[in-house]
Design an enzyme around this catalytic site. Structure first.
Site, PDB file in Angstrom:
ATOM      1  N   GLY A 257       0.837  -1.200   0.000  1.00  0.00           N
ATOM      2  CA  GLY A 257       0.000   0.000   0.000  1.00  0.00           C
ATOM      3  C   GLY A 257       0.866   1.241   0.000  1.00  0.00           C
TER       4      GLY A 257
ATOM      5  N   GLN B 120       3.215   9.985   1.127  1.00  0.00           N
ATOM      6  CA  GLN B 120       4.491   9.250   1.076  1.00  0.00           C
ATOM      7  C   GLN B 120       5.286   9.573  -0.193  1.00  0.00           C
ATOM      8  OE1 GLN B 120       2.484   5.300   2.083  1.00  0.00           O
ATOM      9  NE2 GLN B 120       4.523   5.075   2.995  1.00  0.00           N
TER      10      GLN B 120
ATOM     11  N   CYS C 197       5.961  -0.379   6.823  1.00  0.00           N
ATOM     12  CA  CYS C 197       5.573   0.787   6.026  1.00  0.00           C
ATOM     13  C   CYS C 197       6.750   1.149   5.124  1.00  0.00           C
ATOM     14  CB  CYS C 197       5.251   1.943   6.968  1.00  0.00           C
ATOM     15  SG  CYS C 197       4.856   3.471   6.133  1.00  0.00           S
ATOM     16  N   LEU C 198       6.461   1.479   3.879  1.00  0.00           N
ATOM     17  CA  LEU C 198       7.531   1.827   2.937  1.00  0.00           C
ATOM     18  C   LEU C 198       8.300   3.071   3.379  1.00  0.00           C
ATOM     19  CD1 LEU C 198       5.809   1.111  -0.499  1.00  0.00           C
ATOM     20  CD2 LEU C 198       7.572  -0.256   0.642  1.00  0.00           C
TER      21      LEU C 198
ATOM     22  N   HIS D 251      -4.151   1.447   7.720  1.00  0.00           N
ATOM     23  CA  HIS D 251      -2.798   2.002   7.652  1.00  0.00           C
ATOM     24  C   HIS D 251      -2.733   3.158   6.650  1.00  0.00           C
ATOM     25  CE1 HIS D 251       1.751   1.313   7.626  1.00  0.00           C
ATOM     26  NE2 HIS D 251       1.556   2.120   6.609  1.00  0.00           N
ATOM     27  N   GLU D 252      -3.320   2.947   5.476  1.00  0.00           N
ATOM     28  CA  GLU D 252      -3.214   3.968   4.428  1.00  0.00           C
ATOM     29  C   GLU D 252      -4.112   5.172   4.705  1.00  0.00           C
ATOM     30  OE1 GLU D 252      -0.677   3.619   2.724  1.00  0.00           O
ATOM     31  OE2 GLU D 252      -0.376   1.477   3.017  1.00  0.00           O
TER      32      GLU D 252
ATOM     33  N   HIS E  75      -2.368   7.425   7.099  1.00  0.00           N
ATOM     34  CA  HIS E  75      -1.362   8.277   6.450  1.00  0.00           C
ATOM     35  C   HIS E  75      -1.962   9.616   6.022  1.00  0.00           C
ATOM     36  CE1 HIS E  75       2.505   6.296   5.962  1.00  0.00           C
ATOM     37  NE2 HIS E  75       1.944   5.171   5.563  1.00  0.00           N
TER      38      HIS E  75
HETATM   39 NI    NI Z   1       2.735   3.245   5.423  1.00  0.00          NI
END
Ligand code: NI
Length: 145
Positions: free
Chosen positions: A46, A51, A88-89, A130-131, A134
């Site tokens: 995701g 991000q 998380c990226l 999670h997304e 963000h």
């Molecule tokens: Ni993330």
């Protein structure tokens, strides 16, 4: 399509709130395409627009069942609780245990501006939470137990 730079760690933009998308124009379509490419390139499940440095409510998710694109997503229902290990990226190489709902239902728009509902359990429920977090400047590392 292009791969965009993923913002990491204490980049301030990750803490800011994203704005609603008012008009789904070419810029938003390109953003969706680039975010998907960036997510797949990084082997993520995701990615949210902040991000990649864009404070707009745009999210892409693929937990193995195909690409989901969400514009202006809102969590409208959750059920249950589960402890899950999350990553998380924007925090490469890190993982942490977080409590998330077992079931999540989200309302959003698709790239054609149509209202869609996405519901899921397991990994999809985690990714939806999670997304959307963000987009509010909330990161999983804040919630690690
Ligand atoms: Ni993330």
């Amino acid at each position: 399509m292009a791969i965009r730079e993923i913002r990491v760690e204490d980049d301030e933009i990750l803490r800011k709130k994203s704005r609603d998308v008012k008009e789904i124009n070419e810029k938003i379509i390109t953003l969706l395409d680039d975010m998907a490419e960036t997510m797949y390139n990084a082997n993520g499940g995701g990615l949210a627009a902040p991000q990649v440095g864009v404070l707009k409510k745009v999210v892409v998710i693929d937990v193995g069942d195909g690409l989901i694109e969400l514009i202006n997503p809102v969590v409208i229902e959750t059920k249950g609780e589960k402890v899950i290990e999350e990553a998380c990226l924007s925090f490469p190489g890190k993982m942490g245990k977080v409590i998330r709902p077992r079931y999540v239902k989200v309302e959003a728009l698709n790239r054609d501006g149509e209202k869609i509902t996405v519901e899921g359990e397991g990994l999809l429920a985690v990714a939806l939470c999670h997304e959307t977090d963000h987009l509010n400047g909330v990161l999983y590392v804040d919630k690690v137990i």
